[in-house]
Structure formats: structure tokens, C-alpha cells
Design an enzyme around this catalytic site. Sequence first.
Site, PDB file in Angstrom:
ATOM      1  N   TYR A   1       0.812  -1.231   0.000  1.00 30.26           N
ATOM      2  CA  TYR A   1       0.000   0.000   0.000  1.00 30.26           C
ATOM      3  C   TYR A   1       0.842   1.275   0.000  1.00 30.26           C
ATOM      4  CZ  TYR A   1      -0.399  -0.382   5.259  1.00 30.26           C
ATOM      5  OH  TYR A   1      -0.210  -0.491   6.599  1.00 30.26           O
ATOM      6  N   GLU A   2       0.167   2.376  -0.260  1.00 28.44           N
ATOM      7  CA  GLU A   2       0.833   3.676  -0.484  1.00 28.44           C
ATOM      8  C   GLU A   2       1.809   3.605  -1.656  1.00 28.44           C
ATOM      9  OE1 GLU A   2      -0.559   5.956   0.881  1.00 28.44           O
ATOM     10  OE2 GLU A   2      -1.535   4.878   2.508  1.00 28.44           O
ATOM     11  N   GLY A   3       1.450   2.855  -2.665  1.00 28.95           N
ATOM     12  CA  GLY A   3       2.320   2.685  -3.829  1.00 28.95           C
ATOM     13  C   GLY A   3       3.136   1.421  -3.677  1.00 28.95           C
TER      14      GLY A   3
END
Lengths: 592, 592
Positions: free
Chosen positions: A434-436
Site C-alpha cells: 500500500y501507499e504505492g
Amino acid sequence: MPIYNAPTKDMQFILHNVLKVSEQDIDGYEELDRDFTGAVLEEAGKVATEVLLPLNEVGDTEGCVLENGVVRTPKGFLEAFQQMKDGGWTAMDCDPEYGGQGLPYVMHTAAQETLVSANMAFQMYQGLTHGAYSAIHVHGSPEQKAKFLPKMVTCEWTGTMNLTEPHCGTDLGLMRTKAEPQDDGSYKISGTKIFISAGDHDMADNIIHLVLAKIPGGPDGIKGVSLFIVPKFIVKEDGSLGDRNGVEVGKIEEKMGIHGNSTCVMNYDNAEGYLIGEMHKGMRAMFVMMNEARMGVGLQGYAQAEIAYQNAVAYANDRLQGRAVTGDENPDGPADPLIVHPDIRRNLMDQKSFVEGARALTYWGTTLIDRAHKNDDEAAEGLISLMTPVIKGFLTDKGFETTVAAQQVFGGHGYIEETGMSQYARDARIAMIYEGANGVQALDLVGRKLAQDGGKHVLAFFEMIKTYISENKGDEAFGADFLEPLKAASKDLQAAGMYFMQNGMKNPNHALAGSYDFMHMMGHVCFGLMWARMAKASMDALAAGDTDTEFHETKIATGRYYMARQLPATGMHLARINTGADTVMALDAANF
Amino acid sequence: MPIYNAPTKDMQFILHNVLKVSEQDIDGYEELDRDFTGAVLEEAGKVATEVLLPLNEVGDTEGCVLENGVVRTPKGFLEAFQQMKDGGWTAMDCDPEYGGQGLPYVMHTAAQETLVSANMAFQMYQGLTHGAYSAIHVHGSPEQKAKFLPKMVTCEWTGTMNLTEPHCGTDLGLMRTKAEPQDDGSYKISGTKIFISAGDHDMADNIIHLVLAKIPGGPDGIKGVSLFIVPKFIVKEDGSLGDRNGVEVGKIEEKMGIHGNSTCVMNYDNAEGYLIGEMHKGMRAMFVMMNEARMGVGLQGYAQAEIAYQNAVAYANDRLQGRAVTGDENPDGPADPLIVHPDIRRNLMDQKSFVEGARALTYWGTTLIDRAHKNDDEAAEGLISLMTPVIKGFLTDKGFETTVAAQQVFGGHGYIEETGMSQYARDARIAMIYEGANGVQALDLVGRKLAQDGGKHVLAFFEMIKTYISENKGDEAFGADFLEPLKAASKDLQAAGMYFMQNGMKNPNHALAGSYDFMHMMGHVCFGLMWARMAKASMDALAAGDTDTEFHETKIATGRYYMARQLPATGMHLARINTGADTVMALDAANF
């Protein structure tokens, strides 16, 4: 029952011996003396072990449940969240104008580490709120700030980030959620968002969703995306709560881990929303949250590794199995403890040198953020912007690898849920995604950050290492054990950068095919610098008569391990990068 | 719903183009012509996809349940197991004297691969039975064989391995389970065994437990351990089932994965048991099972990676996200598929080159086992004995790494259970642990196998590679792309062996601290050899006019990728090994 002890001594060492925070010319740092930070971190460690740790397994086994449209958090979460609010743990670095304590970000980060180690899924409710707070704080109007921030600082209201949709995650330009302008200046938001951490729960009076959506008629793709505040309950002029807004939980996702956090599908149906920042400039506002979140996710990576490591050490000291090949070390017992075996040592040293290096890198990174924000320091801003993808990607890849390695020390006992080791690995796994996803971090690093501002920041990075080496020459052993390996690793990294420059022009795939390796190389070089700085700080302390020789000698020995056993990875990464894109891109898609 | 297609073409390529099985002078291999193996593997693939694959997720979510002392397997398992029995899939390489089909082990292994890919937890019921069958087949008395084997060949009765106890796993010398001799020549077995895969279930009429225990008065430690047959139901003289024996399931373990398999705590309370093989020589008999099981676990490692890889490829071709940096590849769509991106390619090529290399290594290994057993070939026996820890350790470490990499391709969708990617990672994780944790494999390799028979086998290994290189010189491109990297990697491995020889005498820790790196290095060298052989086989096929150019060119390109991008890891491992034990063993246990 898993153990956890807040590594306060190690945190203090980094803050004061390595980073010397109170001597730094950053606004607010002058109050960070050893006693003050020690008191705060001791207290945070107490909350972590006494309040959050006992709920970690409960969160994993019970998970969150959607009942009649409302999400119920695991038993004990509500009371613990109240304790966090009461103790002021939600407000540490927030703006005093809105009720925050105004402490530096580095202090917030160090305290967060111990809370995240003890209970990652729980701590996300506050973490997301903090991200939403920051986006409103930077881009919101004075009215929006006054209306929402005071309650978010205290976590009476929590926050969320709504980016992903079923058909788009990384490529947000494909977004379908719509925001229709209304006569009163508000918007009606409709669409479906997925993977929304802390999307709904029973621990706050209101939830402030930050939602990316497209205003019809705007530019295509990512340039037509705007950011909106969409509260779960409408907030009236007097600050009291009004009607339920048009946002509902579609379902809670079944996940590999972080079961204590409610990851929701959120359905927006003509929900009232308020534009934050400029129209069509939503990504700019969202990036405030995302950069902060990426640092926070990097921290999750090593924080899970830390608790897994602590439990692996305890098990290795406790479990009797086999005999040391060099002679019995527990002659009165039926066998020696696992920790006598060289391969167990190798594994534990990998873990130890990772978590301590990661902590130093993270704290250093947050001082750069403080320097950038408080002192308007563009060089610090550029450096942390370069390093954010490395901190996110490298710390979460290695963090997961480390939790898996710690689990391995337990043998079969690590695979059963009872010891907690499986949960650390399952929870840590999300941080790589997550978050890229980490591949996107590598793309951000090589495709954007390296060339940003004419390559100024990466050149400054190399210059910093060069300067460090030349300023610390002198001690022969330190040179051989630390400076030489650091120099060699940095040289490998520069050679990789050179390869990208020379070949990426002709064909950008030659650079991008090596992006992941570059991210890892740069992580190793950062760790090399951190370990040199830590070892030097310990040598200085010993030279100055610090009597805690065991602590400092251990620190130096751990650093030597990292330099000797981990840093050689840069050579492998360079060798891969130097083969370019040809073998990587050789196949037709149909031939996989 | 996850997809899976049995890689029959690739299996056939390895059997016939690379290993040329039907031309090998091994008993029984003459019947392994392309049509025959193809027909068997097609049929196995059909069973895998039609019968086992649909039950994989069911097994994970339902798990096994202990009800009134009896283990209930997940819905559908019973019927599927019956289909496996009816189809003769349990008996493929078993002795015709006891109802087996007498096919070579290599054939059994290739068929197993596809069954294990489709449903690892399910296939373990048969796998354990096969191991128990082998131990009885090699070490049992004629009466024991006649009594137990026919029903085990058909899996009407299944088998288990009982080694681990709560306080001992690797160090079986600490064992407490007792076997009291009785007047009739049988024994009364009492004790607790844990982590017993397929320990109990509802899919067979009887369960034949092989149990390690100590006969009072025997030698201390591992030299006083004997092996016993302990059936769940006593088998009467006429072969019918009598009373329930004194063995009960204590509980089913909650695990990270393989939920479809019942991992049991087994309590033996004066259970009737029969000595198998010689008194106090139980480990010798158990090693027959363990070596076979280690090959099987290595197979599990790459079989899970294979299905994870196939799903990652499907997702990467399907999911539209972003644009190729070199120009749109799907101009009519809203975005390009993930597979256009270089870092996704890098990831998929890592996966593809791993699973195909692992398959070749495993099949080659099983031909060595066939050669050793059928032709009494001591050189083959020595070589496979050397390589067993490498196949187990390297294939399961890399297999898990590969499932995690495949999961990563899915982004957030890989973390939710719905896509199946989490299950592959959770299931694959156990393979690094059981049948000897991978650190124990490394210890076996460096501490025992390298020096075995005066180092004869490792010297033969190096000689084999040298011979291969010199016999295949000529083609310049093949030399540069394959032989040179193989030579360099092999040289690194020899240098590591040399380091151990020179330094391990003074202090064995200098060797053992590098054991894990050595295991991985040797894995890479084996893969290098396999990729050279596969590429050569494809070049030969093309030169001979094989019209499937796409298949063979893909094979060659995948091999080039491995040699260029993976093999350089040996340099890193050597660098680590060359630093010896000093940094590894530097800390006092109290300072971790």
C-alpha cells in the site's frame, strides 16, 4: 504470549549520539534534550506494551465485523483508543493552533515506532487520521481547518484516504468517481472506493473521508482529479453533528493480515463533499498525505521486524536444541540454546543490523522533513524527496524479509499462530503494497526523483557521502571496516546511475528495468552511511568515557556485520543493472 | 477464481529434450517415450485442474475440524480423495508386488508437481502415505510389507511421520516418547508428538503412523531411537481391522496456511506398535522417508510458485494500468496492461526463470534417485545425497520468494484473500520449515555432505560442470551467454568451498557461518547448469528443424535472463562467506 520491550535506549542513542537533535538548528529541536525525549519515549513504550500489545492477537483473530451497516472493531480496541486520546498520543506533532502539542516530527515518529511495533493494525486508525489532518492543514481553507482539525487532532474524529477504485490503483487517471458542483459551492460525490483503511469503525464520533474525484468537464486523466472532504456525518455551522452523509460501507475485505483494521469498500452516493485546495489539483494535495504515509509505511516495515526480532532472540536463547560445534555451552542442560549455532546467529545478526539501521535512517529522514518544513530548507526537502521511495520500498521489503527470517528461527512453532510470528509476517506483508507498491516506488525513484531539478538531489546525496568519508578519515580500523565498504557501495551506486544516464536516453527501459535493483542498492548505501555514523558515535562515546561499553561495543560490532555481510549486495545489483533491458524485455507478452 | 494450466509441454521438454529419459540406461526408463509420458501428464493435469484446484480455496477457508475426537476434512476432500484412489494416482511408482504400477520415480514426481500446484494441502495426505510406504518398503519385514503396503499403495490406509515432540524438533536425541517391549514382540508406545501432518482425517479406513520412540535401556540421544509402526486401528491376522489403538488427536494446530491438511498433536498412550528395521537404528529407517520428503518439499516450493506465477501473468496481461514509457501499446484502451512495464517484466522473468529452472533441477534429481536405486549407481547416490539439501532449501526459499513476488504483481488485490495469492504465499511458507528447517539443510550440506566420503561427491559435482562446459564449447553466443556465467559461478562456489577447507579446520564456525550462503550459491550453480542444458536443448531442437520456434526461443531467452540477472548472486554470497565467522559470532548472547 509474544514479548515486546520498547527499544528506548537505542532510540535515544540515535536521537542524541548520532543525530544530536538538540544541537541541530531546527525550530523546536532545542527542547529535545535527552531527558525530555527519554521521558516521552518511556511513556510511549509503556502505552505500547501495556495497552496495545495485549490487543494485537485479539485484533488478528477477531478482526472487524460489519453489522447492520456499522463496523465493529475487535474487543478492547474502543477502550484502548480512548486511552490514546486521553494520553494525547494523537496530537504530538500537530499544530498548537488546533490543539496539537507542536513537537517536531522526529519525536512523533520515534513514539509512533513503538506503538506500531506493538499493534500495527490498531495504530493505523490514528495514522490515517494524521495523514488526513496534514492534507487539510496544508491545503484546506481557514474555515475548513477550523471546522475539522481540532477534532482530528484529538481523534474524536478520524480520517481516511480514498484513492483506489476497483479498476485503478496506481493509475489514478482512470478514476470514475464523480463530483457534481452544487449551487452552494459544495459537491455531490458518487462512486466506489476500495481498500479504504479505517474506512469505518465504532471508535470515533465522525469520520472525515478525503476523497479523490473528477469534476465533470475537467481535463482528462490525472490532471482532472480533485480532492474533497466528505464527512460521514455532516458537520453543522456550530460544529455539532447533523445528518448522515451519503457514504456507506459496501463490505470489509478479507485480508492476509492487519485484521484489526477495517479495510472497507466505500460507496459514495451523492455524498456532500467540499473541495480542498484547487480544482483539478487534487493530486498535489493528496501527495502531502502520501509522502507522509510513505514514511509511515517504511516505519511499519521495520517496526514489525523489530517485534519479530525481539521474539526470535528470546526463543533462540530459550529453546534448547543441539550442541555448539565448538563445545558444549550449556553442559548441565540436555542441549545448548539455539543461539549458539552460527546460522542462527547469522540470521539474528541480519535482523538486528536491519532494524537498527532502519531506525537510524527513518529518524534521520524525519529530521530532514522537520528541517524542510520548519526552516524552509530546500536542500533538505530535495534530499528527503529523493529518499522517500527508498525508505518506503527498501524498509518494507527488508522488513518483511526480516519478519520471515525471525519466524524461521522458531521452526515449526513459527508457522502456528500461537507464537504470533505468523501474524507479524502477514501484517508486515501489506507494507510492501500500500501507499504505492514497491515497484512503483522504484519507478518514482529512477523515473522521477533521480532527474528531478536537473539531478541536483542525487548529486547532493553522493556529495554528502563523499564529504562524510573525507571528514571521518583517520582511524585505520574505522576506515577499513566502515569507510572503505561505504565508498565501494557508493561507487557501485554511482556506476548504476551512470549506466542509466548513458543508456536511458536511447531507451528508457534500460533504466526502468534496473529500477528495483537501484532502489535496493540505494537502501544499502543509506544503511552503510547510517552504520558508519552509528559506529562512529559509539566510538566517540567510548573515547569520551561513556561507561556503557557493552552497548557501544555491540553497536560497533553490529555495524561491522552489516558492512561485511550486507553491503556486498550492491555489487550484485550493479551487475544486474549493467545487463540493461534486453533480457528483461525479450519475450512477447504471450510467451510468459 | 485462480487459474491453473498444467505445464505439460514444459515438463515434456525437460523429460525428453533435456534429460532424454527414454535414452537413459535406467531400468524402466525405456518405456518413457514421449507419447506415454505425455498421456500420463495430460491426465494428471486434468485431475489437477478439474478435481483438486476447485478445492484449494475451500480447504483454506474451511480447514480441518476436530469433532468428538475425529478430524473432519473440508467439504469435497473425501470425494476427491476417492477419485485419486480410483484413478490409481496414489500408486504410480510403487512396487507392483504390492499393487503399485512400478513406474520410475521421475514419472511420479512430474505427475505430483501438477497435483501439488493445484492443491498442496490436499496432496499432502497422499505424500505422507508415500513416504511411510517407502520406509516400510525398505526397512520393514516381509510380514509387515505384506500386511501394510497393499492398502497404503491404494491410500485405503494413509500414513504419517511422527518425529517432533513439544521440546524437540531438529534435535531428536532429546526425544521422550517411550516404547516398552512386550512379551509378544510388540511394543507399547507412550508420548506426545506434534506437527503431525495428515495426523488424522476421515478419508481412509486406517492410518499407519510411523513413530520414533526410545526403548528403555538403549543408548542415550539419537543413537537410542527406534522406529515403530503404530496403526490407528489394529490390523488383525486376516487383514481386517480390529480395535482402536491407543492413539488420539490432542488438537489441530491453527496455522498460517495449508489449512486443508490436518496438522495434529498426537497423543500415544500405551499404543501397540511394531519395531521396523533394527532396534536403536530408527533414524536410518526414518531417513528413507526424510530424503524422499525433502525432495517432495522442494517440489512443493516451486509448485506453489508455478501456480502463483501463472496467475500473476494472467493478471499482468489483463489489468490496465499506466502507459508503456516507450509508447502506448494498447492505444484503443484507457491504459496499457501491466505487463508492458519493465519492472513488472523483471518480476515475471524472475518468477518464470525460477520455476522452469526448479522443475529441471527436480526432474534431474529424481533421475539420479532412479539411477541410484535401479542401477545401484553409487555416484548417482552420492550426487543426489549432496544435492538433496540444496533442492529442499533453495527451492523452498526461492519458491516462497517467488509466490510473494507473484502476489506483488496484484498490488492491493494480492493482499485480499479473494484472488488466492495470499494462500499461495501462506501455504508455500511451510516448505521452508518442515522436513528440516532450511538452516538445518544448510548445516547438513556444509557440515556433513561436503566432506562425505572424503569430499568425493562435491568434487564429482565440480567435475561434472567442468566436463559439461568443455563438451559444449564451440558456439560463441552460447559460450558467452551461458558457459562463461556458469564457469564464473562455479568458480565462486569452489572458492567458497576452498575457504571452508582452509578455515573450517581451525574453527568450524568459519564454515558454518557461511553455510546458508553456500546452499544458495550451490542452488544458483545448479540452476546455471540447468539453464545451460535447457538452452542447449532448445538450440539443438531448432537446429534439427523443430517448428515450435516460439517455444524454444522463449526458453533460450529465459535462460539468458537467468544467467544475466540471477547468477551474479554467487559473487555476493562468496563475499559474505569470505568474511568468516568473526562478525557473525561477535556478540554475547545477552547483547542481542
